[in-house]
Design an enzyme around this catalytic site. Structure first.
Site, PDB file in Angstrom:
ATOM      1  N   LYS A 211      34.735  -8.157 -22.831  1.00 55.15           N
ATOM      2  CA  LYS A 211      35.111  -9.463 -22.264  1.00 55.15           C
ATOM      3  C   LYS A 211      36.575  -9.402 -21.844  1.00 55.15           C
ATOM      4  CE  LYS A 211      35.440 -14.365 -23.265  1.00 55.15           C
ATOM      5  NZ  LYS A 211      35.050 -15.453 -24.162  1.00 55.15           N
ATOM      6  N   LYS A 264      31.671  -9.225 -19.249  1.00 58.57           N
ATOM      7  CA  LYS A 264      32.056 -10.545 -18.751  1.00 58.57           C
ATOM      8  C   LYS A 264      33.492 -10.536 -18.289  1.00 58.57           C
ATOM      9  CE  LYS A 264      32.693 -15.173 -20.485  1.00 58.57           C
ATOM     10  NZ  LYS A 264      32.886 -15.965 -21.660  1.00 58.57           N
TER      11      LYS A 264
HETATM   12  C1  PBG Z   1      34.868 -18.920 -25.094  1.00 58.27           C
HETATM   13  C2  PBG Z   1      34.045 -18.630 -23.902  1.00 58.27           C
HETATM   14  C3  PBG Z   1      34.520 -18.653 -22.578  1.00 58.27           C
HETATM   15  C4  PBG Z   1      33.420 -18.459 -21.751  1.00 58.27           C
HETATM   16  C5  PBG Z   1      32.290 -18.313 -22.575  1.00 58.27           C
HETATM   17  N1  PBG Z   1      32.707 -18.406 -23.920  1.00 58.27           N
HETATM   18  C6  PBG Z   1      35.873 -18.909 -22.037  1.00 58.27           C
HETATM   19  C7  PBG Z   1      37.040 -18.174 -22.539  1.00 58.27           C
HETATM   20  O1  PBG Z   1      36.934 -17.102 -23.140  1.00 58.27           O
HETATM   21  O2  PBG Z   1      38.122 -18.692 -22.347  1.00 58.27           O
HETATM   22  C8  PBG Z   1      33.497 -18.451 -20.258  1.00 58.27           C
HETATM   23  C9  PBG Z   1      32.240 -18.674 -19.506  1.00 58.27           C
HETATM   24  C10 PBG Z   1      32.415 -19.015 -18.078  1.00 58.27           C
HETATM   25  O3  PBG Z   1      33.526 -19.014 -17.495  1.00 58.27           O
HETATM   26  O4  PBG Z   1      31.380 -19.306 -17.465  1.00 58.27           O
HETATM   27  N2  PBG Z   1      34.866 -18.112 -26.160  1.00 58.27           N
END
Ligand code: PBG
Length: 342
Positions: A211, A264
């Site tokens: 991520k 991601k």
């Molecule tokens: C938070 C989380 C995020 C997303 C999913 N879980 C945002 C972040 O890490 O700030 C983002 C999903 C999206 O942008 O569609 N843990």
């Protein structure tokens, strides 16, 4: 439409001496369908949905046109409809009221809280759908970070303890999968251990393994009002310049017990999806995040491109890169289209 087999008219003049004419395998729809290397079906899609407290409420999200935050009762009704389109997997994201947020995100453990109510209700009404609960502190934390913040630092080990507790609570409320999205070190092992300890040996772990610290999460953070209050997430989310590091994270998560790993965002990281697919012994998911949805949605609304065609091309791209599952806000639109075509 020209039917298959009707385009074999001889061309005029003497043909070029070409042994290979790759176009022959593209000459009509039947041959294209026969040789297609990639498929996209509703079963491949996971729909991320937003939920907020209340009854009979839908709040449309400005930054994600076509997406809403639902109260648990409304979401229960909607999932009944989406299920009929062939969608089976739903990832739940709660928008927690500000007054319930604190530095340790205690609301995440509340047996009478929003997430508990939502999971119980959904499991009760739809025992046949798969519910995925996100494990991270940010929706519950007054600091808006995925872990515990002290003196400006995001503490790893202390956060992992809380995350493991959160995962157990979610499993107890009915989550089929828990999905740690926090990027703390060692959290998958801790969560697996805690789940097994409490007898939840069948609860699966979808690890957000690679991520990245990304600008493409913008609309999501607005939807949940969960943006960090200070600093950024670069000490735990990955550096977009890195690729080998993604493999390291994935291999660690698999070793620690992940049942599926995730990359991601998706679109700017399809090289990572392909690389992970080649090296992973577990299935790979890609998250087509909020900013990627917004790009196509707003461009479509502005008339700059054909939204439907761009959506399908993008989702196929994820599959071609190697994603087994795709988390996407386009799940409903795509499932409708796939149904109409079949
Ligand atoms: C938070 C989380 C995020 C997303 C999913 N879980 C945002 C972040 O890490 O700030 C983002 C999903 C999206 O942008 O569609 N843990």
């Amino acid at each position: 439409m020209i039917a298959a087999g009707q385009e074999n008219a001889a061309q005029k003049g003497s043909p070029m001496e070409l042994k290979n004419r790759p176009r022959r395998n593209r000459k009509n729809e039947w041959i294209r369908d026969l040789v297609a290397e990639t498929s996209l079906r509703a079963e491949h899609l996971i729909y991320p949905v937003f939920v907020h407290a209340g009854k009979g409420q839908e709040t449309a999200l400005k930054s994600l046109p076509g997406q809403s935050r639902w109260s648990p009762d409304m979401l229960t009704e909607k999932i009944g409809q989406w299920k009929n389109l062939g969608l089976r997997h739903f990832a739940l994201f709660p928008a927690i009221e500000d007054r319930l947020k604190d530095p340790l995100g205690k609301e995440s453990l509340n047996d009478n809280g929003l997430m508990a109510e939502t999971l119980k209700r959904l499991k009760d009404a739809h025992p046949d759908v798969v519910l995925i609960a996100d494990v991270a502190l940010d929706p519950y934390s007054s600091d808006g970070h995925d872990g515990v913040v002290r003196h400006g630092q995001i503490l790893n080990d202390e956060s992992v303890e809380l995350l493991a507790e959160m995962a157990v609570a979610q499993a107890r409320w009915g989550a089929d999968w828990v999905a740690p999205s926090d990027m703390m070190d060692g959290r998958v092992a801790a969560i697996r251990g805690a789940l097994d300890d409490k007898g939840f040996v069948d609860t699966s772990i979808l690890a957000y393994s690679a991520k990245y610290a990304s600008a493409f999460y913008g609309p999501f953070r607005e939807a949940l009002a969960s943006a960090p209050k200070s600093g950024d997430k670069k000490t735990y989310q990955m550096d977009p310049r890195n690729s080998k590091e993604a493999l390291r994270e994935v291999l660690l998560d698999i070793e620690e017990g992940a049942d599926m790993v995730m990359v991601k965002p998706g679109l700017p990281y399809l090289d990572i999806v392909a690389k992970i697919k080649a090296h992973s012994s577990v299935p790979v998911a890609a998250y087509n995040v909020s900013g990627e949805y917004a790009m196509i949605k707003f461009a479509g609304l502005a008339g700059a491109l054909n939204e439907e065609a761009a959506m399908m091309e993008m989702l196929l791209g994820f599959r071609r890169a190697g994603a087994d599952a795709i988390l996407t806000y386009f799940a409903v639109d795509a499932a409708k289209l796939l149904r109409a075509r079949s």
